[in-house]
Design a protein around this motif. Sequence first.
Motif, PDB file in Angstrom:
ATOM      1  N   ALA A 121       0.824  -1.211   0.000  1.00  0.00           N
ATOM      2  CA  ALA A 121       0.000   0.000   0.000  1.00  0.00           C
ATOM      3  C   ALA A 121       0.860   1.263   0.000  1.00  0.00           C
ATOM      4  O   ALA A 121       0.536   2.249  -0.653  1.00  0.00           O
ATOM      5  N   LEU A 122       1.939   1.186   0.749  1.00  0.00           N
ATOM      6  CA  LEU A 122       2.688   2.423   0.985  1.00  0.00           C
ATOM      7  C   LEU A 122       3.886   2.591   0.060  1.00  0.00           C
ATOM      8  O   LEU A 122       4.217   3.707  -0.343  1.00  0.00           O
ATOM      9  N   VAL A 123       4.546   1.482  -0.303  1.00  0.00           N
ATOM     10  CA  VAL A 123       5.826   1.613  -1.019  1.00  0.00           C
ATOM     11  C   VAL A 123       5.705   1.174  -2.483  1.00  0.00           C
ATOM     12  O   VAL A 123       5.756   1.998  -3.401  1.00  0.00           O
ATOM     13  N   THR A 124       5.512  -0.130  -2.672  1.00  0.00           N
ATOM     14  CA  THR A 124       5.597  -0.640  -4.050  1.00  0.00           C
ATOM     15  C   THR A 124       4.498  -0.051  -4.929  1.00  0.00           C
ATOM     16  O   THR A 124       4.729   0.262  -6.093  1.00  0.00           O
ATOM     17  N   ALA A 152       7.170   4.912   9.769  1.00  0.00           N
ATOM     18  CA  ALA A 152       8.482   5.577   9.691  1.00  0.00           C
ATOM     19  C   ALA A 152       9.569   4.561   9.352  1.00  0.00           C
ATOM     20  O   ALA A 152      10.458   4.823   8.527  1.00  0.00           O
ATOM     21  N   THR A 153       9.489   3.376   9.976  1.00  0.00           N
ATOM     22  CA  THR A 153      10.496   2.333   9.707  1.00  0.00           C
ATOM     23  C   THR A 153      10.445   1.926   8.240  1.00  0.00           C
ATOM     24  O   THR A 153      11.472   1.715   7.589  1.00  0.00           O
ATOM     25  N   LEU A 154       9.215   1.820   7.733  1.00  0.00           N
ATOM     26  CA  LEU A 154       9.044   1.425   6.340  1.00  0.00           C
ATOM     27  C   LEU A 154       9.683   2.458   5.409  1.00  0.00           C
ATOM     28  O   LEU A 154      10.333   2.106   4.415  1.00  0.00           O
ATOM     29  N   LEU A 155       9.520   3.738   5.754  1.00  0.00           N
ATOM     30  CA  LEU A 155      10.115   4.787   4.919  1.00  0.00           C
ATOM     31  C   LEU A 155      11.642   4.722   4.959  1.00  0.00           C
ATOM     32  O   LEU A 155      12.315   4.890   3.943  1.00  0.00           O
ATOM     33  N   ALA A 169      16.032   9.519   3.738  1.00  0.00           N
ATOM     34  CA  ALA A 169      14.703   9.077   4.184  1.00  0.00           C
ATOM     35  C   ALA A 169      14.410   9.491   5.622  1.00  0.00           C
ATOM     36  O   ALA A 169      13.278   9.361   6.095  1.00  0.00           O
ATOM     37  N   ALA A 170      15.460   9.966   6.317  1.00  0.00           N
ATOM     38  CA  ALA A 170      15.275  10.270   7.747  1.00  0.00           C
ATOM     39  C   ALA A 170      14.254  11.391   7.947  1.00  0.00           C
ATOM     40  O   ALA A 170      13.436  11.335   8.869  1.00  0.00           O
TER      41      ALA A 170
END
Lengths: 224, 832
Positions: free
Chosen positions: B7-10, B285-288, B356-357
């Motif tokens: 949902a968030l990345v790919t 946040a970890t995913l980012l 990404a931080a």
Amino acid sequence: MRLVDARGLVRIHGRGTAAEHRALDCVDFSMEPGEWVAIVGPSGSGKSTLLHLVALTDRPDAGALTVAGQPTYGLSDAALTRLRRDRLGHLHQAFHLLPTLDVLGNVRLPLDLQGVPDREAERRARAMLEEVGLERETHRHPAALSGGQQQRVALARALVHAPALVVADEPTGNLDRETGRRVLTLIRRAIAFAGSGILMVTHDPEVAAAADRCLTLVDGRFET
Amino acid sequence: MRRLIEALVTGWWKRSPWGLLLTLAGVALGSGVALAVHLASRSVHEAFLAGIETLAGPPGHIIRAPAGDLDERLMLRLQRATSATTPLVPLVEGELRTLGEDPQDLTLTGIDLACPLDAWGEVKSLGDPDDLFAPAAVLWPEDGRADKFRRVMAGSRHLNLRVVARLLPSGRGPVQPRVLCDIAEAQRLLERPGRLDRILVRGALPNGLAEQVRQAGLVLEPAGSRAAVLDQMARAFRFNLSALSLVSVLLGTALTLNLLGRSFGARRSTMARIHALGASRRAIATLLLAEGAAIGCVGGVLGVGVGVFLASSTTQAIRRTVSALYGRTGPAWSQLETQDVFLAIACATLCGCVAAAVPAWRALSIAPSLTDLEHPPERQPPPWPHGWTLTGFILLLAASGTSAIAAASGTDRTWTNLVALASATLLASGTAAMAPLALRLMALTRTSRQHPWLLVLGLAARSLALGWRRHALAVAAIILASGMVLGMGTMVASFRGSVAQWAQRTLSADLFLSSRQGEGTREGGTLSPAIEGHIASMPGIRAVEATYEVRTQWRQRPVTLAGMLIRARAERGEMPLLEGRLPRSPDEVLVTEALWRHHRLETGMHLDLPAATGSLGVTVSGVVQDYASDQGQIFMAHEVFFRAYPGWLRPRSLAITLDTGADAGSARRAMLRALPGANALVCRTPGELRGEVLRIFDETFALTRAIEAIGLLVALLGLASSQASALAEERTLLVQFRWLGFSAGDLLRYALCQAWLATVTGTLLGTLLGLGLARLLVDVLNPAAFGWHLPFTLQPLRMALVLLILPAAGILASLGPARAIRKATDPGVVRP
């Protein structure tokens, strides 16, 4: 000459997909110059679709539409843009003022786009701001104004170039009841001042009652 | 978790593949340039180490003549005078060129084949070991061909060599392909019977050898001393490359930061919905962060490919430059090692994580929502960037302080380089920190509203001022890139202009004659003593001036002592004095600026110079401008030179002046026909010599131009991405423009005006940075690294070109986003 003349308007969203939806189904509708027409109806009935067709920001799939005496079928994007710029004004629930310009800059922008000389544009914008009671706020930025003030600036911008027609989408939707009433009074006075007609979409019966004529749209057709 | 990633990345990257490709390109270019510079620097370093080992094996000494070659009987005398066990290894060298479709330059090295050959490589004999001493027998470097005979050319003669063994490279073997053969055979093949180029002293230095060498008029120096000097010379070169690669890495990181920031903005609603549905902010946040790391990692892998490609071409360029400037031994391609690959990927991954931080930090404060989020409203009027402006001022103040310290630190190279680097970094950071202020000031601009372009330009300027946070990074990247181009360009142009002017001024004779042997090396060869008289007696020759040179060591540094007709040359304007006056008495000499700076000499100072007769006492009468040698030279009259080196009668070069109206080309042909051994001579016109000087100069700085171009490319990529991001965030505003009567063309103009204004702002500030950097390079780093001053020459044409081309390139770079936004804001597609 009618201000708006729509015959057999059809607009289908998601054509050719599983989600195909007939938003407008052979709608006939007309408006006279200087007339205030309100369109009401449940969500998904096609109110906004009709408004966008009349505002020339969308094109019908079938039917004929004439706005301010100009048939719109086959017009190029540039011609539609000119018609929209010169003959239409816009008023939105979310105001949509330009954050990069101050109040005066926002109001005179339609005149600047029409190439009205600088002094004339300034004079007319100030006059319109005076009409809506914001002559002292000319150099403030939109975010520094209250919701009611922002909608008055939007109203001044919509009318400053004396358009033939103002299209308004829930213009009081973001305002409290009292402010909404004051804005409605102002709209009536201002369109009389500018000599414009207004096509307004609303959910609010009180707002609809202020119009000259009220039409109800259900499932893409006007209720008789 | 899988659904969350989808949902968030790919899902997001699938929807914007160009954004992903742009991010990967930025990381790959940044890490690729850094890797290329690392590999190229290592190649240079290994070349110097290999040079030492090639010359003398493990630590030892070299005995050589002050200039040219030496008589092999001297070696026998030295051997007898010290001890029979002294490991003296004679060596003679010459150049070969293979014949055939793809000629290759090789060095033929003649040594005593009975000595250990480890330093030269592993020997793979092809037959009887005694064949090594057969006529024309050579050890050929392994090249994959099994030919037993090789046709080569030495000078103008064709030779047929017999390959009796293969020489396999081992460890840090010789980097220049070498053909080995026995010294007697090499002397025969090269037609240099009884002559040696060097004598290698292996192991510890025997007692008394140094004194014997001095008495014989020869020079004894540690094997590593020449390479150490070359290493020092190349340090400025490598420093320059490393600084440029750092800029590229920073720009690559900035590009990634920008793109990830944009993707964050576009995914705020998705994140708010996911959070509302139960995913924790920390998980998001970890995913980012993981996403940033993954992008960095993949970009790093691509960067390895880019780096290897760039490094191989870089090494070729460095090889040509080092060979031209310092000697025949140039760096070879340094193999990519596993740790290099890991390091490149790790650095790129770290860059991705750093980029990404910020989005991850912002994700920690996202509010849960199941509706579409508007972009957060901008505060009106936009705040002034007080923090950034103050930081910029402090950094610029610190930069001026450190540059003053660097300028005052004099000749301590390491300290000066460090302080100058700090000053350059502070200057660049300080100027870049001014980007927000420059953008914010655009809110004060007033343009006429009567012309459609000016109306759009005014709106674009206000939009940049309002959204300075979005645009500041791209403008900072342009500041750095344009500053780098202008700073380096101004320095190089000042340098080139000075060298060209100096070459024009000091080469006033009609022809210059020198020896082909050792051509292109600093040592060079010498001419026969008889040549001067021979040429002087030819018709059409008005004057012949000989220059005698001896290379020796003085105060632990190489120095060249040159005997010449100083007064005659000065009268022709060939001795531009920086300080003092011409010599008036026989014991007075001129020193070059490099020597003057390195040893902090003063006019009137008494010097004791090494001489064949012991020592030579001279007084410095003046300092002369000279770009021929960054190691320093001492110019003296012929009589002073022969007092120090009475037996040294072989001139290094002859300057020939022809009779008025004589044609240089005809005179050259006639001279070379008449002189014995003409194929060993080189005769050039001043124009050819100047061309050669400038060719070497241009080769030296060709690399910096390539890296500057990469820096600019990354900055423009950053601008394109920043434009895409800003326009995406301004979508509602742009649709509103359309409702109000802007045509699609107006929106395109609006986006292009934004790009133009951002690039012009960046380039103007970059011009100031470039001038500051150029001042630092010209006034501080050059005197410290090379020992000579350069007149600072402004480059108005280059500045005008950068000011014109970069904004034009900025407009081109943002055409893509501008066209995309024009479609995306079709009022029929999107409504406010």
